[in-house]
Scaffold this motif. Structure first.
Motif: not given
Length: 238
Positions: A76-87, A100-107, A130-134
């Motif tokens: 859940m915390g990792m998903l929160a970082t994606v919200i911040n990355a998009l903002a 570019r937002v790059m996520s460690a969890i595929e979305m 921006i590296f998201a999802a830790g």
């Protein structure tokens, strides 16, 4: 004009820093201020990658402490970082900086999957990454993600942006006599438990000789000062 000291940097932003004085959520004033400071640096030719936390929305450790399954709370915390990355991406692109937002969890609908070589290519093209999802794994903090990504992309320094102007021997907000350190060795941070980063992240930086500069994000222009090599905050290295 003086040249930047560092060519490729990782800026570590805590989720709490994005909340500003409101303590939760995203402060548009703070996020726009950060974006403007990043633009200043990018225009000097510095390659900037950002690792963002999610503590302004959800903290996995806090959820775990209340009885939630630790892995679930961390995801859940990792998903929160994606919200911040998009903002943050939105704020940067409004200022004309390709991001570019790059996520460690595929979305794939909202972010690219993290691929090391692609991340480096984006940086070489002048894009902010921006590296998201830790790290994509539970039990690892975004501090560890910052250390790991810095090693992978061969960043020259980690800029730890915080609400305080460096590392102290105790909480300066609670203890007016707290002593500030200007220079520290990695092993001192570990031995004294100074909380610059968690021990996993600090060890990773030590093993890969990645210096850390801890500085005050709330003071406008500090990101530029850190990149230019000015003596601000606390330098952790050697």
């Amino acid at each position: 004009m003086q040249k930047p000291k560092y060519k490729r940097v990782v800026l570590k932003l805590s989720g709490e820093a994005l909340a500003g004085d409101q303590g939760y959520g995203i402060s548009h004033e703070i996020i726009n201020s950060i974006a403007k400071q990043v633009v200043e640096v990018v225009k000097l030719g510095v390659e900037v990658a950002i690792v963002v936390g999610g503590g302004n929305i959800w903290r996995g450790v806090a959820g775990s402490a209340r009885g939630m399954d630790r892995a679930t709370a961390d995801y859940m915390g990792m998903l929160a970082t994606v919200i911040n990355a998009l903002a943050l991406q939105d704020a940067l692109e409004k200022l004309g900086i390709e991001t570019r937002v790059m996520s460690a969890i595929e979305m794939k609908e909202i972010a690219e999957p993290y691929i090391r070589r692609r991340a480096i290519r984006h940086l070489e093209k002048g894009r902010v990454v921006i590296f998201a999802a830790g790290t994509g794994n539970p039990y690892f903090s975004t501090d560890t993600a910052a250390a790991l990504r810095s090693a992978e992309i061969e960043a020259e320094v980690i800029l730890m942006a915080k609400k305080v102007d460096g590392v102290y021997d105790s909480d300066p907000l609670k203890n007016p006599n707290a002593k500030k350190f200007t220079d520290l060795e990695y092993i001192e941070v570990l031995n004294k438990g100074l909380g610059v980063m968690d021990s996993t992240a600090t060890s990773l930086c030590m093993d890969n000789k990645i210096p850390i500069i801890v500085f005050d994000l709330t003071k406008n222009g500090n990101i530029l000062r850190a990149v230019m090599g000015e003596e601000i905050g606390t330098y952790v290295g050697r």
